[in-house]
Design a protein around this motif. Structure first.
Motif, mmCIF file in Angstrom:
data_model
loop_
_atom_site.group_PDB
_atom_site.id
_atom_site.type_symbol
_atom_site.label_atom_id
_atom_site.label_comp_id
_atom_site.label_asym_id
_atom_site.label_seq_id
_atom_site.Cartn_x
_atom_site.Cartn_y
_atom_site.Cartn_z
ATOM 1 N N VAL A 1 0.662 -1.351 0.072
ATOM 2 C CA VAL A 1 0.060 -0.208 -0.051
ATOM 3 C C VAL A 1 0.908 1.242 -0.057
ATOM 4 O O VAL A 1 1.764 1.350 0.855
ATOM 5 N N THR A 2 0.597 2.193 -1.014
ATOM 6 C CA THR A 2 1.561 3.207 -1.074
ATOM 7 C C THR A 2 1.167 4.317 -0.340
ATOM 8 O O THR A 2 0.009 4.622 0.163
ATOM 9 N N LEU A 3 2.261 4.796 0.441
ATOM 10 C CA LEU A 3 2.065 6.080 1.205
ATOM 11 C C LEU A 3 2.265 7.379 0.558
ATOM 12 O O LEU A 3 3.808 7.399 0.129
ATOM 13 N N ASP A 4 1.561 8.040 0.093
ATOM 14 C CA ASP A 4 1.814 9.118 -1.010
ATOM 15 C C ASP A 4 2.033 10.354 -0.052
ATOM 16 O O ASP A 4 0.908 11.082 0.260
ATOM 17 N N LEU A 5 3.173 10.775 0.321
ATOM 18 C CA LEU A 5 3.730 12.246 1.006
ATOM 19 C C LEU A 5 4.288 13.163 -0.293
ATOM 20 O O LEU A 5 4.603 12.803 -1.180
ATOM 21 N N ARG A 6 3.626 14.305 0.272
ATOM 22 C CA ARG A 6 4.281 15.742 -0.761
ATOM 23 C C ARG A 6 4.859 16.495 0.304
ATOM 24 O O ARG A 6 4.577 16.785 1.497
ATOM 25 N N ASN A 7 5.965 17.253 -0.531
ATOM 26 C CA ASN A 7 6.594 18.210 0.320
ATOM 27 C C ASN A 7 5.773 19.286 0.224
ATOM 28 O O ASN A 7 4.677 19.515 -0.583
ATOM 29 N N GLU A 8 6.205 20.502 0.597
ATOM 30 C CA GLU A 8 5.605 22.031 0.552
ATOM 31 C C GLU A 8 5.214 22.407 -0.696
ATOM 32 O O GLU A 8 4.286 23.149 -0.978
ATOM 33 N N ILE A 9 6.127 21.965 -1.623
ATOM 34 C CA ILE A 9 5.776 22.443 -3.090
ATOM 35 C C ILE A 9 5.039 21.241 -3.963
ATOM 36 O O ILE A 9 5.007 21.514 -5.215
ATOM 37 N N GLY A 10 4.730 20.249 -3.359
ATOM 38 C CA GLY A 10 3.724 19.140 -3.938
ATOM 39 C C GLY A 10 4.553 18.098 -4.432
ATOM 40 O O GLY A 10 3.915 17.244 -5.278
ATOM 41 N N GLU A 11 5.919 18.158 -4.330
ATOM 42 C CA GLU A 11 6.733 17.113 -4.910
ATOM 43 C C GLU A 11 6.587 15.889 -4.111
ATOM 44 O O GLU A 11 6.345 16.136 -2.860
ATOM 45 N N ARG A 12 6.726 14.464 -4.805
ATOM 46 C CA ARG A 12 6.495 13.418 -3.954
ATOM 47 C C ARG A 12 7.591 13.122 -3.076
ATOM 48 O O ARG A 12 8.829 13.260 -3.599
#
Length: 320
Positions: free
Chosen positions: A132-143
């Motif tokens: 199960v993928t954990l989709d995290l993004r930084n403050e500018i929306g990058e993976r």
């Protein structure tokens, strides 16, 4: 005169162990594994790899053995590079006759470290598995690439059980600045368990892993607030944990479970207790780090130990 009981109770342990960078010695251009090659500063060669495999196999065989005279029926692991290192681990001298197999998926983690589940095929039957993928993004929306959550559904003595193996985002950039990532990981586990319970409200669920947070942290409290039980809350003390950072103990390695394992009456599959597996053989025996986990490396210095984490385990009984 009462007839003697014909009931039989079997005991099993479920364990989790962060294996501290179990890399092979080959350079994979798709992974940040350059530190673990023979030409790197750490001089990660076949001799050192084989010693680590032998040490880890010996340790896994011992987990909970003093309690039930058997190694764990399942053990979640973290920080493994690929299938090859797992194949070598289950083929190690201490484990090769115990019938261990494993479930593993390559994760998108930038360092190339994954989670996996080892299980004894004579006792535990895998019926479903998924990453199960954990989709995290930084403050500018990058993976922000991190480890997947490994979800394995299996059967132990006719009892279905769901096991979620986790390795949550690290605190490397600071515990507070990275806390939102672990909260997101907790929420993803909640989503998985909610889906499981929607299909079967009585489902038995075990969530294990290196959470990079303690039992009292917001992320773990958020997770256990959804009808889960964390028996490890009482195990973290000033003098004991599963890892030590700058003289302070943490208990990042935990095994959390659905509350139906606690039911007293009419419950044939019951939780008994949880422990940190920290015998002296797994500790540094002298110096300022005496009593800490005997790790493979400290920085770039080779020590030749097992891991910078102690394993943890929980004991269960199944009444026939």
């Amino acid at each position: 005169m009462l007839e003697p009981s014909t009931e039989k109770t079997n005991q099993y342990t479920f364990a989790f162990y962060n294996l501290e960078n179990l890399f092979d010695t080959k350079d994979d251009p798709e992974k940040l594994d350059d530190d673990f090659t023979k030409d790197a500063d750490r001089k990660w060669n076949d001799k050192r790899f084989r010693k680590k495999i032998r040490n880890l196999g010996d340790t896994i065989h011992q987990i909970g053995y003093q309690d039930i005279l058997h190694p764990p029926v399942v053990i979640g692991v973290a920080e493994v590079e690929n299938r090859y290192v797992l194949q070598e681990l289950v083929a190690s001298e201490a484990l090769k006759h115990k019938g261990y197999e494993f479930v593993h998926f390559d994760s998108p983690d930038e360092r190339g470290i994954d989670t996996a589940l080892l299980f004894r095929r004579d006792y535990f039957k895998v019926i479903e598995k998924e990453a199960v993928t954990l989709d995290l993004r930084n403050e500018i929306g990058e993976r922000d690439f991190t480890r997947d959550i490994l979800h394995v559904t299996g059967i132990l003595e006719n009892h279905p059980v769901h096991i979620l193996v986790n390795h949550w985002p690290s605190r490397r950039s600071g515990s507070e600045t990275t806390a939102h990532k672990r909260l997101a990981a907790a929420q993803k586990n909640i989503e998985i368990t909610t889906k499981i319970k929607a299909n079967n409200p009585e489902a038995r669920i075990i969530i294990m892993g290196d959470f990079n947070d303690d039992p009292t942290s917001d992320s773990i409290q958020h997770l256990v607030g959804t009808a889960l039980y964390n028996p490890m809350e009482l195990l973290l003390t000033k003098y004991e944990g599963s890892l030590n950072y700058r003289g302070n103990w943490n208990l990042f390695d935990q095994i959390i479970m659905s509350t139906n394992f606690l039911q007293q009456h009419g419950n044939n599959f019951r939780f008994i207790e949880s422990k940190i597996f920290n015998p002296k053989s797994l500790t540094e025996y002298e110096g300022r780090n005496k009593g800490n986990p005997f790790r493979t490396f400290i920085g770039k210095k080779y020590l030749g130990g097992m891991s910078d984490h102690f394993p943890v385990y929980s004991t269960f009984t199944i009444k026939k």
